[in-house]
Design a protein around this motif. Structure first.
Motif, PDB file in Angstrom:
ATOM      1  N   GLN A  51     -38.156  13.869  38.144  1.00  0.00           N
ATOM      2  CA  GLN A  51     -38.890  14.619  39.155  1.00  0.00           C
ATOM      3  C   GLN A  51     -39.460  13.730  40.247  1.00  0.00           C
ATOM      4  OE1 GLN A  51     -41.740  16.691  36.779  1.00  0.00           O
ATOM      5  NE2 GLN A  51     -40.194  17.962  35.768  1.00  0.00           N
ATOM      6  N   GLY A  52     -39.350  12.414  40.073  1.00  0.00           N
ATOM      7  CA  GLY A  52     -39.785  11.504  41.121  1.00  0.00           C
ATOM      8  C   GLY A  52     -41.243  11.131  41.071  1.00  0.00           C
ATOM      9  N   THR A  53     -41.935  11.443  39.979  1.00  0.00           N
ATOM     10  CA  THR A  53     -43.351  11.108  39.898  1.00  0.00           C
ATOM     11  C   THR A  53     -43.607   9.854  39.069  1.00  0.00           C
ATOM     12  OG1 THR A  53     -43.588  12.620  38.021  1.00  0.00           O
ATOM     13  CG2 THR A  53     -44.071  13.494  40.215  1.00  0.00           C
ATOM     14  N   GLN A  54     -42.559   9.276  38.505  1.00  0.00           N
ATOM     15  CA  GLN A  54     -42.694   8.042  37.737  1.00  0.00           C
ATOM     16  C   GLN A  54     -41.504   7.149  38.059  1.00  0.00           C
ATOM     17  OE1 GLN A  54     -41.933   8.314  33.479  1.00  0.00           O
ATOM     18  NE2 GLN A  54     -43.586   6.876  33.065  1.00  0.00           N
ATOM     19  N   ALA A  55     -41.775   5.891  38.400  1.00  0.00           N
ATOM     20  CA  ALA A  55     -40.701   4.964  38.761  1.00  0.00           C
ATOM     21  C   ALA A  55     -39.985   4.451  37.530  1.00  0.00           C
ATOM     22  CB  ALA A  55     -41.266   3.785  39.540  1.00  0.00           C
ATOM     23  N   THR A  56     -38.683   4.204  37.661  1.00  0.00           N
ATOM     24  CA  THR A  56     -37.941   3.589  36.572  1.00  0.00           C
ATOM     25  C   THR A  56     -38.181   2.079  36.517  1.00  0.00           C
ATOM     26  OG1 THR A  56     -36.009   3.453  38.008  1.00  0.00           O
ATOM     27  CG2 THR A  56     -36.146   5.337  36.546  1.00  0.00           C
ATOM     28  N   ASN A  57     -38.703   1.506  37.596  1.00  0.00           N
ATOM     29  CA  ASN A  57     -39.101   0.092  37.629  1.00  0.00           C
ATOM     30  C   ASN A  57     -40.578   0.009  38.024  1.00  0.00           C
ATOM     31  OD1 ASN A  57     -36.500  -1.767  37.384  1.00  0.00           O
ATOM     32  ND2 ASN A  57     -35.937  -0.004  38.661  1.00  0.00           N
ATOM     33  N   PRO A  58     -41.502   0.352  37.128  1.00  0.00           N
ATOM     34  CA  PRO A  58     -42.925   0.381  37.474  1.00  0.00           C
ATOM     35  C   PRO A  58     -43.428  -1.000  37.885  1.00  0.00           C
ATOM     36  CG  PRO A  58     -42.630   0.564  35.104  1.00  0.00           C
ATOM     37  CD  PRO A  58     -41.280   0.714  35.711  1.00  0.00           C
ATOM     38  N   ASP A 117     -48.767  -3.699  47.909  1.00  0.00           N
ATOM     39  CA  ASP A 117     -48.658  -3.414  46.480  1.00  0.00           C
ATOM     40  C   ASP A 117     -49.352  -4.468  45.638  1.00  0.00           C
ATOM     41  OD1 ASP A 117     -46.835  -5.323  47.293  1.00  0.00           O
ATOM     42  OD2 ASP A 117     -45.295  -4.733  45.869  1.00  0.00           O
ATOM     43  N   GLY A 118     -50.052  -5.397  46.301  1.00  0.00           N
ATOM     44  CA  GLY A 118     -50.857  -6.361  45.569  1.00  0.00           C
ATOM     45  C   GLY A 118     -50.175  -7.666  45.251  1.00  0.00           C
ATOM     46  N   LEU A 125     -25.410  -0.903  37.718  1.00  0.00           N
ATOM     47  CA  LEU A 125     -25.005  -0.024  36.624  1.00  0.00           C
ATOM     48  C   LEU A 125     -26.200   0.645  35.971  1.00  0.00           C
ATOM     49  CD1 LEU A 125     -22.923   1.121  34.599  1.00  0.00           C
ATOM     50  CD2 LEU A 125     -23.244  -0.972  33.261  1.00  0.00           C
ATOM     51  N   THR A 126     -27.288  -0.107  35.787  1.00  0.00           N
ATOM     52  CA  THR A 126     -28.439   0.426  35.053  1.00  0.00           C
ATOM     53  C   THR A 126     -29.613   0.813  35.945  1.00  0.00           C
ATOM     54  OG1 THR A 126     -29.488  -1.732  34.727  1.00  0.00           O
ATOM     55  CG2 THR A 126     -27.813  -1.073  33.122  1.00  0.00           C
ATOM     56  N   GLY A 127     -29.678   0.279  37.174  1.00  0.00           N
ATOM     57  CA  GLY A 127     -30.812   0.544  38.049  1.00  0.00           C
ATOM     58  C   GLY A 127     -31.995  -0.363  37.822  1.00  0.00           C
ATOM     59  N   GLN A 128     -31.841  -1.377  36.970  1.00  0.00           N
ATOM     60  CA  GLN A 128     -32.953  -2.276  36.649  1.00  0.00           C
ATOM     61  C   GLN A 128     -33.126  -3.342  37.729  1.00  0.00           C
ATOM     62  OE1 GLN A 128     -32.454  -4.568  33.060  1.00  0.00           O
ATOM     63  NE2 GLN A 128     -34.630  -4.992  32.865  1.00  0.00           N
ATOM     64  N   LEU A 129     -34.391  -3.644  38.042  1.00  0.00           N
ATOM     65  CA  LEU A 129     -34.743  -4.746  38.926  1.00  0.00           C
ATOM     66  C   LEU A 129     -35.173  -5.946  38.085  1.00  0.00           C
ATOM     67  CD1 LEU A 129     -36.808  -2.998  41.758  1.00  0.00           C
ATOM     68  CD2 LEU A 129     -34.334  -3.298  41.570  1.00  0.00           C
ATOM     69  N   SER A 145     -51.891   0.842  43.189  1.00  0.00           N
ATOM     70  CA  SER A 145     -52.260   1.558  41.975  1.00  0.00           C
ATOM     71  C   SER A 145     -51.077   2.283  41.335  1.00  0.00           C
ATOM     72  CB  SER A 145     -53.362   2.579  42.283  1.00  0.00           C
ATOM     73  OG  SER A 145     -52.903   3.538  43.226  1.00  0.00           O
ATOM     74  N   ASN A 146     -49.982   2.423  42.099  1.00  0.00           N
ATOM     75  CA  ASN A 146     -48.836   3.174  41.573  1.00  0.00           C
ATOM     76  C   ASN A 146     -47.542   2.635  42.162  1.00  0.00           C
ATOM     77  OD1 ASN A 146     -47.496   5.161  40.104  1.00  0.00           O
ATOM     78  ND2 ASN A 146     -47.676   6.678  41.726  1.00  0.00           N
ATOM     79  N   ALA A 147     -47.399   1.323  42.190  1.00  0.00           N
ATOM     80  CA  ALA A 147     -46.210   0.713  42.769  1.00  0.00           C
ATOM     81  C   ALA A 147     -45.026   0.855  41.820  1.00  0.00           C
ATOM     82  CB  ALA A 147     -46.458  -0.763  43.067  1.00  0.00           C
ATOM     83  N   GLY A 148     -43.844   0.993  42.400  1.00  0.00           N
ATOM     84  CA  GLY A 148     -42.643   1.073  41.590  1.00  0.00           C
ATOM     85  C   GLY A 148     -41.449   1.459  42.433  1.00  0.00           C
ATOM     86  N   SER A 149     -40.259   1.348  41.852  1.00  0.00           N
ATOM     87  CA  SER A 149     -39.017   1.666  42.554  1.00  0.00           C
ATOM     88  C   SER A 149     -38.013   2.281  41.597  1.00  0.00           C
ATOM     89  CB  SER A 149     -38.401   0.400  43.172  1.00  0.00           C
ATOM     90  OG  SER A 149     -39.252  -0.178  44.133  1.00  0.00           O
TER      91      SER A 149
END
Length: 322
Positions: free
Chosen positions: A175-182, A210-211, A222-226, A142-146
């Motif tokens: 604050q760590g409550t939302q992933a940059t790669n949802p 995580d389904g 450089l950007t942190g993108q997956l 329900s809230n997977a991400g990295s």
């Protein structure tokens, strides 16, 4: 020279003693079924949430370090980020607490992987500086991400969020409550330091909680993108279904290999990732020179204490050339 895999258990091995001690083990990569050697014990009395899941080998020193899972499962607050250095032979662990930048930064999720690599500047060119990259994820369906972080190697150093793509970084991400790669869970990280580049890195997801199935992701340092997921298959072409947390590592010497260690002690070699690393683009599901698949072959299972029963998990993994 011999390649050894290193891992750390996640449970106190001396419950009748004061504090907590976590055992560090090594095993020869050439023979994963052999009895592992206990290298030492990390005194974790002063390490909050001492689940040392992120392991990496410093490309400048050749020494292994670990980083803790800073948020306990179910926690809504962040603990301290602790880096433990020199946990390989000769065993001489020393810990440091990197300072978060900005001050409200905390890692998203409850599972983590790590590896050392070159620092990338704003122009995307690597510098001579080495940093410890950390992938931190949540595998809840329900809230997977990295999110990707980097830790400087100074003592105590600093930890910062790597987020240079898409929308500007939000307060929730810091604050760590939302992933940059949802929607993209990963808990293992391996960086190709034989062929350095901002997208020469992979993150692993062997969990199905995580389904989705077992996967790799290409990582932009450089950007942190997956990237879009790279599905893992068995040698017979079937979807790999193991449902376990994992660590990931390149041999980064000689004939390069990509290996994964599952929390159960199972060791897999991954092939077919080469085209994926060379593929262009991170955001698209269609890759040039990459078909979106890689193969995971079971090499053996390290008989780590209490791994088979699940009483102790071994999620961190790095490889040292000794």
């Amino acid at each position: 020279m011999v390649l050894y895999g290193y891992t750390v258990g996640d449970a106190d091995i001396n419950p009748n003693q004061g504090g907590e001690q976590f055992a560090v083990y090594r095993f020869p990569i050439s023979s994963p079924n052999s009895t592992p050697q206990k290298v030492g014990e990390i005194n974790a009395a002063n390490i909050p949430n001492a689940d040392l899941e992120g392991l990496g080998t410093n490309i400048a020193t050749g020494r292994a370090s670990a980083i803790n899972e800073a948020r306990a499962s179910g926690s809504t607050t962040a603990g301290s980020v602790i880096r433990v250095n020199n946990l390989d032979q000769p065993f001489a662990p020393a810990s440091a607490s990197p300072t978060p930048t900005p001050s409200d930064l905390r890692r998203f999720g409850f599972d983590s992987g790590a590896d050392f690599g070159r620092e990338f500047s704003a122009t995307g060119q690597p510098t001579s500086t080495t940093v410890l990259y950390n992938i931190s994820g949540n595998n809840s369906s329900s809230n997977a991400g990295s999110s990707l972080y980097k830790v400087t190697t100074a003592n105590p150093g600093a930890i910062s969020l790597v987020d240079g793509f898409g929308a500007p970084t939000t307060a929730a991400q810091r604050q760590g409550t939302q992933a940059t790669n949802p929607g993209k869970f990963a808990d293992g990280l391996a960086i190709d330091n034989l062929n350095p580049g901002r997208t020469r890195a992979l993150a692993s997801d062997f969990s199905t909680a995580d389904g989705d199935g077992a996967q790799l992701y290409k990582v932009d340092l450089l950007t942190g993108q997956l990237s879009a997921p790279i599905a893992l298959r068995t040698p017979s072409g079937q979807a790999l279904n193991v449902n376990a947390d994992s660590g990931l590592a390149f041999t980064n010497s000689g004939s390069q290999r990509l290996l994964a260690l599952l929390e159960t002690g199972a060791v897999y070699e991954i092939t077919g990732y080469q085209d994926e690393l060379a593929a262009s683009g991170l955001g698209s599901a269609t890759r040039v020179n990459g078909d979106g698949f890689a193969t995971a072959t079971l090499l053996g299972t390290v008989p780590l204490p209490s791994a088979a029963s699940g009483a102790i998990d071994y999620e961190g993994f790095t490889i040292v050339n000794e």
